[in-house]
Write an enzyme that holds these catalytic residues in place. Structure first.
Site, PDB file in Angstrom:
ATOM      1  CE  LYS A   1      -3.537  -4.326   1.295  1.00  0.00           C
ATOM      2  NZ  LYS A   1      -4.248  -3.535   2.282  1.00  0.00           N
TER       3      LYS A   1
ATOM      4  CG  ASP B   1      -1.943  -1.169   1.168  1.00  0.00           C
ATOM      5  OD1 ASP B   1      -1.920  -1.941   0.199  1.00  0.00           O
ATOM      6  OD2 ASP B   1      -2.716  -1.307   2.131  1.00  0.00           O
TER       7      ASP B   1
ATOM      8  CB  CYS C   1      -2.178  -2.649   5.400  1.00  0.00           C
ATOM      9  SG  CYS C   1      -3.813  -1.878   5.258  1.00  0.00           S
TER      10      CYS C   1
HETATM   11  N1  TIU Z   1      -2.624   0.297   4.346  1.00  0.00           N
HETATM   12  C1  TIU Z   1      -3.029   0.525   5.601  1.00  0.00           C
HETATM   13  O1  TIU Z   1      -2.297   0.341   6.555  1.00  0.00           O
HETATM   14  N2  TIU Z   1      -4.326   1.056   5.749  1.00  0.00           N
HETATM   15  C2  TIU Z   1      -4.696   1.863   6.794  1.00  0.00           C
HETATM   16  O2  TIU Z   1      -5.838   2.287   6.863  1.00  0.00           O
HETATM   17  N3  TIU Z   1      -3.722   2.195   7.701  1.00  0.00           N
HETATM   18  C3  TIU Z   1      -3.847   3.088   8.730  1.00  0.00           C
HETATM   19  O3  TIU Z   1      -2.909   3.153   9.530  1.00  0.00           O
HETATM   20  N4  TIU Z   1      -4.913   3.849   8.830  1.00  0.00           N
END
Ligand code: TIU
Length: 222
Positions: free
Chosen positions: A130, A25, A163
């Site tokens: 995802k 991500d 994530c």
């Molecule tokens: N990719 C991921 O970690 N999504 C989140 O929403 N992370 C947060 O720390 N908010």
């Protein structure tokens, strides 16, 4: 077999042909102002700071001929894959699907959904979209890894305790050995990152291993 000698809690062994580098991500929505991460009230500059390190490891992994997986968190334009529990949680400045400075927040195909330019996927690399925090939930990741005989995952990306950690735990239950690159991951909360790294390696690598980018790149050169 390649060994990361200086890994915690003990050396990590992998074969480049049966390992995948999984970058979680590294999207504009998390690392640039005006995206999903910022809408939740976070300072995104901490996350931006790891881009050069992730880029260096990615280059070394590509040079070694290793397989690369990129993931992106996001939802279909009609939000059918976004549970109301996720969209309606809390009081963000923009909700998922709302229009912000980088397009609709956390929606596939919008400018904010893209992986940052410095880490853009190249031909032959797998991109997994995802809807959840974990990369195995409601995706084709498990089938893709099994088809290639992948046994070990080396992880980087954001955020460490959301994530990245969720994906590592999903991977553990599916039988993968996982190493998280300590300076190739970041959290909006430094104390959460530190706690996550500690809990991964505790109890004899209950979730997996951690190592610095330098230690991993040294192993890749041998
Ligand atoms: N990719 C991921 O970690 N999504 C989140 O929403 N992370 C947060 O720390 N908010």
């Amino acid at each position: 077999m390649t060994t990361v000698l200086d890994a915690k809690p003990f050396p990590f062994h992998f074969a480049i042909g049966s390992a995948a580098l999984v970058i979680i991500d590294m999207q504009r929505d998390f690392v640039e102002p005006g995206g999903f991460g910022a809408s939740l009230g976070n300072d995104v500059t901490r996350l931006q700071a790891i881009v050069p390190t992730v880029q260096a490891v990615l280059a070394a992994w590509r040079a070694a001929g290793g397989f690369v997986v990129h993931t992106r968190e996001g939802h279909a334009p009609d939000l059918h894959d976004c549970p109301p529990a996720k969209r309606l949680r809390g009081a963000p400045s923009l909700r998922i699907g709302d229009v912000g400075p980088m397009g609709r927040v956390l929606v596939v195909g919008e400018p904010g959904h893209a992986i940052v330019t410095a880490l853009a996927p190249i031909d032959g690399e797998l991109v997994i979209d995802k809807p959840g925090k974990g990369a195995f939930y409601a995706t084709g990741l498990q089938n893709a890894l099994q088809a290639r005989g992948i046994k070990q995952l080396v992880l980087m990306g954001v955020t460490t305790e959301v994530c990245v950690q969720t994906t590592m735990r999903e991977a553990n239950d599916r039988g993968y050995d996982c190493l998280l690159v300590e300076d190739g991951t970041e959290s909006y909360f430094p104390e959460f990152k530190a706690a996550t790294l500690a809990m991964i390696t505790a109890q004899g690598a209950i979730v997996g291993w951690t190592a610095s980018a330098a230690a991993l790149m040294a192993a890749l050169r041998t």
